[in-house]
Design a protein around this motif. Structure first.
Motif, mmCIF file in Angstrom:
data_model
loop_
_atom_site.group_PDB
_atom_site.id
_atom_site.type_symbol
_atom_site.label_atom_id
_atom_site.label_comp_id
_atom_site.label_asym_id
_atom_site.label_seq_id
_atom_site.Cartn_x
_atom_site.Cartn_y
_atom_site.Cartn_z
ATOM 1 N N GLN A 84 -9.150 9.810 -10.218
ATOM 2 C CA GLN A 84 -7.711 9.911 -9.995
ATOM 3 C C GLN A 84 -7.047 8.745 -10.691
ATOM 4 O OE1 GLN A 84 -7.001 12.497 -7.628
ATOM 5 N NE2 GLN A 84 -4.974 12.483 -8.546
ATOM 6 N N GLN A 85 -6.013 9.068 -11.484
ATOM 7 C CA GLN A 85 -5.383 7.966 -12.184
ATOM 8 C C GLN A 85 -4.369 7.282 -11.280
ATOM 9 O OE1 GLN A 85 -3.603 8.823 -16.056
ATOM 10 N NE2 GLN A 85 -3.211 6.626 -16.065
ATOM 11 N N ALA A 86 -4.501 5.959 -11.177
ATOM 12 C CA ALA A 86 -3.606 5.220 -10.296
ATOM 13 C C ALA A 86 -2.189 5.227 -10.867
ATOM 14 C CB ALA A 86 -4.094 3.783 -10.160
ATOM 15 N N LYS A 87 -1.193 5.201 -9.979
ATOM 16 C CA LYS A 87 0.196 5.219 -10.429
ATOM 17 C C LYS A 87 0.503 3.880 -11.093
ATOM 18 C CE LYS A 87 4.667 6.705 -8.757
ATOM 19 N NZ LYS A 87 5.542 6.719 -7.582
ATOM 20 N N THR A 88 1.076 3.938 -12.279
ATOM 21 C CA THR A 88 1.311 2.694 -12.994
ATOM 22 C C THR A 88 2.660 2.121 -12.607
ATOM 23 O OG1 THR A 88 2.181 3.990 -14.814
ATOM 24 C CG2 THR A 88 -0.100 3.314 -14.961
ATOM 25 N N LEU A 89 2.778 0.791 -12.719
ATOM 26 C CA LEU A 89 4.023 0.126 -12.360
ATOM 27 C C LEU A 89 5.047 0.231 -13.469
ATOM 28 C CD1 LEU A 89 2.503 -3.034 -10.733
ATOM 29 C CD2 LEU A 89 3.705 -1.204 -9.571
ATOM 30 N N THR A 90 4.604 0.211 -14.697
ATOM 31 C CA THR A 90 5.512 0.314 -15.835
ATOM 32 C C THR A 90 5.107 1.513 -16.672
ATOM 33 O OG1 THR A 90 4.099 -1.043 -17.191
ATOM 34 C CG2 THR A 90 5.801 -2.184 -15.947
ATOM 35 N N ASN A 91 5.958 1.845 -17.625
ATOM 36 C CA ASN A 91 5.591 2.947 -18.511
ATOM 37 C C ASN A 91 4.860 2.447 -19.754
ATOM 38 O OD1 ASN A 91 7.669 1.637 -19.663
ATOM 39 N ND2 ASN A 91 9.012 3.414 -19.944
ATOM 40 N N ARG A 92 4.505 1.152 -19.713
ATOM 41 C CA ARG A 92 3.809 0.585 -20.879
ATOM 42 C C ARG A 92 2.296 0.739 -20.760
ATOM 43 N NH1 ARG A 92 7.485 -3.880 -20.227
ATOM 44 N NH2 ARG A 92 5.795 -4.982 -19.205
ATOM 45 N N ALA A 93 1.809 1.108 -19.568
ATOM 46 C CA ALA A 93 0.365 1.204 -19.382
ATOM 47 C C ALA A 93 -0.216 2.257 -20.304
ATOM 48 C CB ALA A 93 0.068 1.548 -17.931
#
Lengths: 336, 170
Positions: B3-12
């Motif tokens: 499961q892909q963890a929710k990223t904090l920024t859209n730069r990940a």
């Protein structure tokens, strides 16, 4: 000189040499570790720190002897003793030099020429794990127990692969006596040329059996403090550490005699039996042993420790199938 | 599938892990490479300097242990003006001034001299401001001597017996 007198002298000499080599392996380990890390290593005791092992020994003897109140006193003392005894017993079947012939009498440079030498070696080596297990259990400490359990399971896992790699070697040389195996490898006919895969499996297992890095999980400091010898102090700890170096020496000698021709060397093999041949053969044997001791140390200061599941994966899923494959290939070669 | 963890920024950026090649999986080439690296270190120059036997060459402007200089006749240069003590940011220097007697003329250069001159080496930060403040060129920080260690605090208070340069006849 009667046979018995010679044997007694020889056994005492081998005992002394084992201890001496183990003593200076500790020195070599510290010195090489330092060199590989661009340091100087111990250099205060005597020239180049050559007396350092003596200083270490004296220090260990003068340390406080502490036996935990909750430990099993008898087993706590027995553990290091068993470990040391089994480590020293293994040298009995190793042929250190060619036979010595003086005035028509032949003296074998081997404490006991058992016709099941390899089996004896395996038996004694696997007894050695009792030293660790007993010591770790008797400490009544979780870390010690975990270390001991790791040692036991590791030894069992790797003994299988080791035994299988030896099976193919025995098939090639059709003898279980170490002396016969060494005698067959005269000149350049070393077993490594016929059993490269077997050698690789054997040496990996030898690292695991001696609990040396990268397989030193039973005493891995980062997880288990000191593993099975966490609670040990003074010379009991010394015996554990020292026995490890004797194991290294014996493993190196076994590796040298099984796969690298022991005392056999191209020109030495052609000499007439006599003191010169014995002396040169012994030197060749010790040079080869020394190389393997160096290899043990070199590997220790190069490779990081395996994780426990990686260790088990390597043992059961890689080495054992490979060893079986090696046996099959060897069998096919012998048949056709 | 992880499961892909929710990223904090859209730069990940998702970096797919490449499957190991065969040579990586059998592990041996990497081992031999590592062994080669460690072996090359065996013959490399060691970083260690075996200190008491060999001393690291010190910079010319190194600020070590203080010395109270004498002049060319062998008289002490210090006149106990107290400027060094004033300049000292660590307040390590204390002194007591005294007046020179007529028969002490060859001992002290000026009419006033330091009867007691003490530097506390535990306070001193070896900044060299005393050296700069001195109008008589009496105090210097040597570039080849360091304050030696000791187990006693008292040993670190250096009096004139240890600070004044030994008398040399020339």
């Amino acid at each position: 000189m009667s046979e018995l007198t010679f044997k007694i002298i020889f056994i005492v000499a081998v005992f002394g040499i084992s201890l001496f080599v183990a003593m200076y392996t500790t020195y070599a380990e510290r010195k090489l570790a330092a060199f590989l890390q661009d340091r100087l290593g111990p250099n205060r005791a005597g020239p180049f720190g050559i007396l350092q092992p003596l200083a270490d020994g004296v220090k260990l003897f003068f340390k406080e002897e502490f036996i935990p109140r909750v430990s099993d006193r008898l087993l706590f003392i027995a553990g290091p003793a068993i470990f040391m005894c089994t480590a020293l017993m293994t040298s009995a079947v190793i042929p250190f030099a060619p036979d010595l012939e003086i005035n028509g009498t032949t003296y074998a440079m081997q404490a006991a020429d058992l016709n099941v030498g390899i089996l004896y070696l395996f038996g004694v080596v696997s007894l050695g794990v009792y030293g660790i297990l007993v010591g770790g259990w008797a400490s009544n400490n979780k870390f010690s127990l975990l270390g001991a359990i790791r040692a036991a399971s590791q030894n069992i896992s790797y003994e299988l692969a080791m035994g299988l790699s030896i099976v193919s070697l025995v098939m090639v040389s059709s003898s279980l006596s170490l002396r016969d195996i060494v005698d067959q490898q005269s000149g350049w006919a070393w077993n490594i040329l016929y059993q490269p895969l077997g050698f690789l499996i054997f040496i990996v297992c030898a690292f695991a059996e001696t609990n040396r890095a990268p397989f030193d999980l039973p005493e891995c400091e980062t997880e288990l403090i000191g593993g099975y010898h966490t609670e040990f102090s003074s010379m009991k700890l010394g015996l554990y550490l020292f026995a490890e170096y004797i194991h290294v020496f014996i493993s190196s000698a076994v590796l040298a005699s099984l796969y690298f021709g022991g005392y056999q060397f191209p020109f030495v093999s052609d000499l007439d039996p006599g003191p010169v041949k014995t002396l040169l053969g012994g030197l060749v044997m010790f040079a080869k042993t020394g190389f393997f001791i160096f290899l043990f140390i070199w590997i220790r200061w190069t490779l990081p420790r395996f994780r426990y599941d990686q260790l088990m994966n390597l043992g059961w899923k890689v080495l054992i199938p490979l060893a079986v494959l090696n046996v099959l290939i060897t069998a096919l070669f012998i048949l056709f | 599938m992880m499961q892909q963890a929710k990223t904090l920024t859209n730069r990940a950026k998702l970096m797919p892990r490449k499957p190991l090649t065969f040579s990586e999986r059998i592990y041996l080439p990497a081992i031999f490479k590592g062994m080669g690296i460690t072996l090359s270190h065996l013959f490399r120059k060691k970083a260690t300097i075996s200190y008491p036997d060999k001393v690291r060459p010190m910079s010319k402007v190194f600020r070590g242990l203080h010395v109270l200089k004498r002049d060319e006749r062998g008289a002490e240069r210090c006149t106990a003006c107290g400027l060094c003590a004033l300049a000292c940011p660590a307040e390590a220097i204390t002194m007591t001034a005294a007046e020179r007697k007529p028969h002490e003329k060859q001992l002290y250069r000026e009419e006033k001299y330091a009867a007691v001159y003490e530097i506390n080496m535990l306070r001193c930060i070896f900044c060299g401001l005393c050296e700069e403040a001195c109008p008589k060129a009496a105090i210097f920080l040597q570039n080849d001597v360091m304050a030696p260690p000791s187990f006693e605090r008292e040993d670190f208070i250096y009096g004139k017996d240890r600070l004044v340069e030994p008398f040399q006849k020339n």
